[in-house]
Design a protein around this motif. Structure first.
Motif, PDB file in Angstrom:
ATOM      1  N   UNK A 165       0.803  -1.249  -0.003  1.00 52.88           N
ATOM      2  CA  UNK A 165      -0.107   0.074  -0.139  1.00 52.88           C
ATOM      3  C   UNK A 165       0.949   1.190   0.123  1.00 52.88           C
ATOM      4  N   UNK A 166       1.810   1.475   0.865  1.00 57.23           N
ATOM      5  CA  UNK A 166       2.698   2.669   0.725  1.00 57.23           C
ATOM      6  C   UNK A 166       3.201   2.958  -0.595  1.00 57.23           C
ATOM      7  N   UNK A 167       3.902   1.807  -1.139  1.00 56.26           N
ATOM      8  CA  UNK A 167       4.394   1.850  -2.555  1.00 56.26           C
ATOM      9  C   UNK A 167       3.407   2.390  -3.568  1.00 56.26           C
ATOM     10  N   UNK A 168       2.117   1.846  -3.457  1.00 56.71           N
ATOM     11  CA  UNK A 168       1.044   2.333  -4.386  1.00 56.71           C
ATOM     12  C   UNK A 168       0.811   3.929  -4.514  1.00 56.71           C
ATOM     13  N   UNK A 169       1.577   4.687  -3.650  1.00 59.65           N
ATOM     14  CA  UNK A 169       1.283   6.017  -3.779  1.00 59.65           C
ATOM     15  C   UNK A 169       1.861   6.529  -5.118  1.00 59.65           C
ATOM     16  N   UNK A 170       2.467   5.471  -5.801  1.00 59.02           N
ATOM     17  CA  UNK A 170       3.283   6.149  -7.185  1.00 59.02           C
ATOM     18  C   UNK A 170       2.096   6.410  -8.047  1.00 59.02           C
ATOM     19  N   UNK A 171       1.050   6.023  -7.908  1.00 59.21           N
ATOM     20  CA  UNK A 171      -0.242   6.289  -8.818  1.00 59.21           C
ATOM     21  C   UNK A 171      -0.576   7.707  -8.579  1.00 59.21           C
ATOM     22  N   UNK A 172      -1.260   8.424  -9.710  1.00 57.03           N
ATOM     23  CA  UNK A 172      -1.930   9.544  -9.281  1.00 57.03           C
ATOM     24  C   UNK A 172      -2.582   9.745  -8.075  1.00 57.03           C
ATOM     25  N   UNK A 173      -2.689  10.918  -7.524  1.00 56.24           N
ATOM     26  CA  UNK A 173      -3.173  11.332  -6.236  1.00 56.24           C
ATOM     27  C   UNK A 173      -4.652  10.867  -6.293  1.00 56.24           C
ATOM     28  N   UNK A 174      -5.472  11.226  -7.153  1.00 54.48           N
ATOM     29  CA  UNK A 174      -6.926  10.729  -7.312  1.00 54.48           C
ATOM     30  C   UNK A 174      -7.217   9.165  -7.299  1.00 54.48           C
TER      31      UNK A 174
END
Length: 620
Positions: free
Chosen positions: A240-249
């Protein structure tokens, strides 16, 4: 039934049409079209909710089969949709918060050259989530579950030109696939034993069964592994923390408001099975409490604003699992709804900050932004107060509903962990707020060019801020709305607001206020830097080494096994190649005797016959 099909079908229509026509549509049309379809699904969800409320309390179910799959193993399994009070609560959040995030994305992704693909994938995700929560049997739920994983993979890796985004997408996909396989095994066990995967058939079979059978323990455990992976429970939270690579929306929709709560929905939906599995409810609650505390301790040290919010999501999910584990289902659903409001708001407000700072996410480069972004700062503060559990905000009521009921049911240890986590939550969330919006600007160039987000991004943020304040009113309604769904759970209440003593509420509030005071003293009065240099801070920043541990326990052994198989396969192929070379050489040696002349073949036959006769004559 037609209404449910339309709710599910509208986002699917958006995804399909945008994938086909995105190349010829005007630049802003994909966002408008995708947002309108999700908004229409939200309106239809309200209509379905009203129709469901019009039914008698004990018969609030709307269900039907779209089509049936033929099979030779027993009763046919159909694509069945199922709306009851539990799934109704989820579709309202999926479509309602999803609509606000779609509108917000029209501003945030306006300059992206591939905006059509983005909205197609966003619509595909909403469709997948609706399939999951409206599924009328576990097989359809598993299909939605897998589609949600696929949609998440596509959206996390949306900016595929970034190596970090590709790695994060693969990591999320692998971890979620582990859970998918576990769930599939559980479904196979249930099908082989009961011959059905429909909720009604399974619940009726469970009611006739004695608790404690190995089947119940194994199936509940396998289903929980799936829930752990999807909802980022310790130790499967690492994606989950690494998934922040996606766009903020994407972070706001998938990793705050909807997808990551699928595991909570699964445990609540199939709760009679967990009742029959000794110790499973307690295990779910204990792991939830551990997840809440662990993630909060990591969030304290994060320097990236989105990673801090990501660990906050993991922590709040721990609260939800703690609730459903002890049987406080309405309290868990209540916190799911309030969390959807304030966490989506936090991510969207953070996205506005990132948008204003040309993509900067480091807390150490921010500061003083309330002067440039007053609407965003005020909205972020509302969400921060809500997640910190300050009285008067929705997060206080839902969190206290959980902690109050945990204590009332006799789980004092879980309450202590939850109370300590509440103090840490207030500290790290106000740390983020202070470092971002108060104090002096730490990067003069970025501060000079910062500006308030456009209205298409600000309005959804403000709407969520209002819901984060007024969402406390949902508690009493949920208490009544969900009660018939969970009356089969023995010995555990379902009330939403909890009945913990006043002193317990006071302790939790005091811990939260102490966390706020500590954050103020450190980051406003003393202006401490965002990044600490101590060994403890570095360990916390790295998630206490759990990623490294997983690398040693799972990644490196798997890589070693793959290298061995590749080496063994290469050796086997080499042996086969040598045998083939020998056969070819032997064939080359024999080729000269194959002349194609009949007289030579006849002579060979005669010579062979004479040799055989001579052999037998000598033997005689």
């Amino acid at each position: 039934m037609t209404l449910l099909a339309e709710i599910v079908g509208l986002p699917l229509l958006g995804a399909a049409s945008l994938l086909v026509f995105k190349g010829i549509l005007p630049r802003r049309m994909p966002g408008i079209w995708a947002s309108a379809l999700v908004g229409a699904a939200f309106a239809l969800s309200w209509v379905a909710m009203v129709r469901l409320a019009g039914l008698p309390a004990d018969h609030r179910v709307i269900t039907g089969t779209l089509f049936t799959w033929a099979n030779g193993f027993g009763p046919a399994i159909g694509w069945r949709l199922y709306l009851d009070p539990l799934s109704a609560a989820w579709i309202l959040i999926v479509t309602g918060v999803g609509f606000l995030i779609h509108v917000y994305s029209n501003g945030y992704m306006a300059d992206d050259p591939d905006v059509g693909r983005f909205f197609a994938e966003l619509n595909l995700f909403v469709f997948s989530m609706l399939v999951l929560v409206l599924a009328g049997n576990l097989l359809v739920l598993l299909i939605g579950w897998a589609l949600v994983g696929l949609s998440s993979y596509l959206l996390i890796g949306f900016w595929y030109e970034r190596a970090s985004a590709v790695q994060a997408a693969k990591k999320a996909f692998v971890v979620n696939t582990v859970g998918d396989v576990a769930m599939l095994l559980a479904l196979v066990l249930l099908w082989l034993h009961y011959g059905t995967l429909a909720y009604g058939g399974l619940f009726a079979a469970f009611a006739r069964s004695a608790p404690g059978q190995p089947l119940f323990l194994w199936t509940a455990l396998l289903l929980y592994v799936g829930a752990m992976a999807k909802s980022a429970q310790f130790p499967l939270h690492i994606w989950l923390p690494d998934a922040m690579e996606g766009p903020t929306p994407v972070s706001a929709l998938i990793h705050a408001a909807t997808m990551v709560t699928a595991g909570v929905y699964l445990v609540a939906r199939i709760y009679p099975l967990f009742r029959l599995a000794p110790g499973m409810g307690e295990a779910v609650a204990a792991i939830g409490a551990l997840t809440a505390l662990f993630a909060a301790s990591v969030a304290v040290f994060q320097q990236d604003i989105k990673r801090a919010l990501a660990y906050s999501t993991v922590s709040q999910l721990g609260y939800m699992f703690m609730a459903v584990g002890v049987g406080a289902f309405a309290a868990g659903v209540f916190h799911f709804m309030t969390h959807a409001f304030f966490k989506a708001l936090l991510f969207m407000a953070a996205g506005s900050v990132i948008h204003a700072l040309a993509g900067e996410q480091d807390l150490g480069a921010m500061g003083g932004l309330w002067r440039k972004m007053p609407w965003t700062a005020a909205s972020f503060l509302v969400a921060t107060l809500a997640i910190a559990g300050i009285p008067g905000f929705s997060g206080f009521f839902s969190k206290e509903a959980i902690l109050g009921q945990v204590l009332a049911l006799g789980h004092t240890g879980l309450w202590l962990v939850g109370a300590l986590t509440a103090g840490l939550t207030a500290f790290y969330m106000f740390r983020v707020f202070f470092l971002t919006f108060l104090g002096r600007p730490r990067d003069a160039h970025l501060f000079e060019h910062a500006h308030e987000a456009p209205w298409v991004m600000t309005v959804p943020v403000v709407v969520l801020a209002v819901l984060s304040v007024l969402g406390d009113g949902l508690g009493g309604w949920l208490d009544t709305w969900l009660a018939p769904t969970f009356t089969a759970w023995p010995g555990a209440g379902h009330w939403a607001l909890g009945e913990g003593p006043l002193w317990a509420t006071g302790v939790v509030v005091l811990l939260a206020l102490a966390g706020i005071a500590a954050a103020y003293a450190l980051y406003v009065r003393r202006e401490a830097p965002a990044a600490a240099e101590s060994a403890v801070a570095r360990a916390g920043l790295g998630g206490w080494g759990l990623d490294t541990a997983w690398a040693w326990v799972a990644v490196l052994p798997a890589k070693a096994l793959g290298d061995f198989v590749r080496w063994a396969n290469g050796g086997f192929v080499a042996v086969v190649d040598r045998v083939a070379d020998g056969v070819l050489a032997w064939a080359e040696d024999l080729r000269p005797i194959q002349t194609g002349q009949v007289r030579r073949y006849t002579l060979s036959v005669l010579v062979g016959t004479a040799a055989v006769l001579a052999y037998f004559l000598v033997r005689l």
